[in-house]
Write an enzyme that holds these catalytic residues in place. Structure first.
Site, short mmCIF file in Angstrom:
data_model
loop_
_atom_site.label_atom_id
_atom_site.label_comp_id
_atom_site.label_asym_id
_atom_site.label_seq_id
_atom_site.Cartn_x
_atom_site.Cartn_y
_atom_site.Cartn_z
N CYS A 343 0.82 -1.21 0.00
CA CYS A 343 0.00 0.00 0.00
C CYS A 343 0.85 1.27 0.00
O CYS A 343 0.63 2.19 -0.79
CB CYS A 343 -0.96 -0.01 1.19
N HIS A 391 -2.79 0.90 6.89
CA HIS A 391 -3.12 0.90 5.46
C HIS A 391 -3.27 2.33 4.95
O HIS A 391 -3.65 3.24 5.71
CB HIS A 391 -4.43 0.13 5.21
N GLU A 403 -5.96 1.44 -4.42
CA GLU A 403 -5.16 0.89 -3.34
C GLU A 403 -4.47 -0.39 -3.79
O GLU A 403 -4.89 -1.04 -4.76
CB GLU A 403 -6.04 0.57 -2.13
#
Length: 430
Positions: A343, A391, A403
């Site tokens: 990420c 994240h 993402e």
């Protein structure tokens, strides 16, 4: 004079060289208009709205389906209860019918005995009359030969008639009892038959209700399936629309990059020409661009990686890299053998050349200006993890984001998830 000629020759050579470089700039790439980009964004926004509406409808349908499933289970249990009640009623009816049959047999037997007794009594009375000893008749006593004979005859007649009359009375009472039992048995049979009919009706109603519930559940399931199919179809259209927008924005960015490259080469050629002519060092033109164009460049770079595998520890400002071991889930999925992004690595690449980001989402959270989610806009970074950030994703606008989700998945565009999201977005540009 010789030095001047040499210097002039070098300047001309430099000018020719950079002129050649300028002439080597390729033709300009397509430059979509603002209206084309706006139309694409409006289409993507409309598709995103449709996806949201269908998602709400699907959630409502699934909720209704769950309720119907509970209704079906209830109706099935009611049908089972009706079946048990029906069997109990049938058993009771069968027992009542057997009791009635037995009572009728006993009553018939008693009636036969009474008829025999009555026949015997009639014969006794007739015989007594013929012999002059009819019960209650004077002749039965006057024909006696002696007082003792008179007493004996009276005692015998009283004994015989009393016994016969008592037997008759007992037989009549037994007949009455049996008749009462027969009536009670018939009433019990009637009640049992009524219960059996009621139980049968209840079973029929329960079966019908169960069938109705099953049909309703099947219809709702079909509707949910249809909604799911429609949602998937619109999601595909949304993805295609987003791809088109990303493509147009990418074309715009490439065109702007081309303009920047062309301008820099022309400025460098002019600077070199000035140096060759004996001028001093001039300022180097900085890389310029509006905040909006830089944001679109960031998004175009991220969108270009759609479908790239997730690799834990993978990715940097230069592009996807080989993942690393984590001793756990990432190793199970073989991330250390994959080339891709995690990420924070995807965010490093998206902002590559504009903002230098560390390869850790927690540090990326503090790498820019934090703004409330209510004011987030295209190009902001979104973060998750109430106690510890775990994240990060890039906000695209219209409730969508891009993402690198987790091991076993790929870079994707998806609706923003608000569970466990941090209340602030990080803005790196503007």
């Amino acid at each position: 004079m010789r030095r001047v000629m040499i210097t002039g020759t070098m300047a001309v050579a430099a000018l020719l060289a950079f002129t050649g470089t300028s002439l080597a700039v390729p033709p300009p790439p397509p430059n979509p208009s603002d209206s084309e980009i706006s139309a694409g964004q409006a289409d993507a926004s409309a598709k995103a709205g449709q996806v949201g509406q269908l998602t709400d409808q699907l959630a409502a349908a699934e909720s209704r389906l769950s309720q119907l499933q509970g209704d079906v289970e209830l109706r099935m249990e009611q049908a089972n209860k009706a079946l048990v009640d029906l069997q109990s009623a049938r058993d009771a009816a069968g027992q009542a019918e057997a009791d009635a049959v037995a009572a009728r047999k006993e009553s018939d037997a008693a009636a036969a005995q009474i008829e025999v007794a009555r026949a015997n009594l009639d014969g006794f009375i007739a015989g007594s009359y013929q012999q002059g000893s009819t019960i209650g008749s004077i002749s039965a006593y006057l024909s006696s030969t002696s007082p003792q004979d008179l007493l004996d005859r009276a005692q015998m007649l009283a004994s015989v008639s009393g016994s016969q009359l008592n037997a008759l009375q007992l037989m009549q009472q037994a007949q009455t009892d049996k008749a009462n039992k027969d009536a009670a048995a018939r009433q019990a049979l009637q009640i049992a038959q009524q219960k059996q009919a009621a139980a049968s009706q209840a079973r029929h109603i329960a079966d019908s209700a169960q069938a109705d519930a099953v049909r309703a559940q099947q219809n709702q399931a079909a509707q949910a399936t249809q909604l799911e199919s429609g949602k998937n179809n619109v999601e595909q259209q949304l993805f295609a629309a987003q791809q088109r927008v990303a493509g147009l924005q990418g074309q715009r960015q490439r065109y702007q990059d081309w303009l920047g490259q062309k301008q820099r080469e022309e400025e460098e050629a002019a600077r070199q020409s000035a140096l060759g002519a004996g001028g001093g060092d001039g300022p180097v033109a900085p890389v310029t661009g509006s905040a909006g164009s830089l944001v679109e460049r960031v998004i175009a770079r991220a969108m270009a990686q759609l479908g790239m595998p997730y690799a834990w520890g993978g990715g940097n400002a230069g592009g996807p890299t080989l993942g690393i071991r984590d001793g756990g889930v990432a190793d199970y999925y073989g991330d250390y053998r994959k080339v891709g992004f995690d990420c924070s690595g995807l965010m490093m690449y998206a902002y590559g050349g504009i903002v230098s980001l560390p390869h850790y989402s927690g540090y990326q959270y503090t790498s820019g200006r934090q703004v409330p989610l209510s004011r987030m806009r295209r190009g902001d970074l979104l973060f998750w993890g109430s106690s510890d950030i775990h994240h990060v994703a890039l906000y695209l606008g219209n409730g969508m984001m891009i993402e690198a989700p987790e091991s076993g998945m790929v870079v994707r565009v998806t609706p923003v998830r608000y569970g466990d999201i941090l209340p602030y977005a990080t803005r790196l540009i503007g």
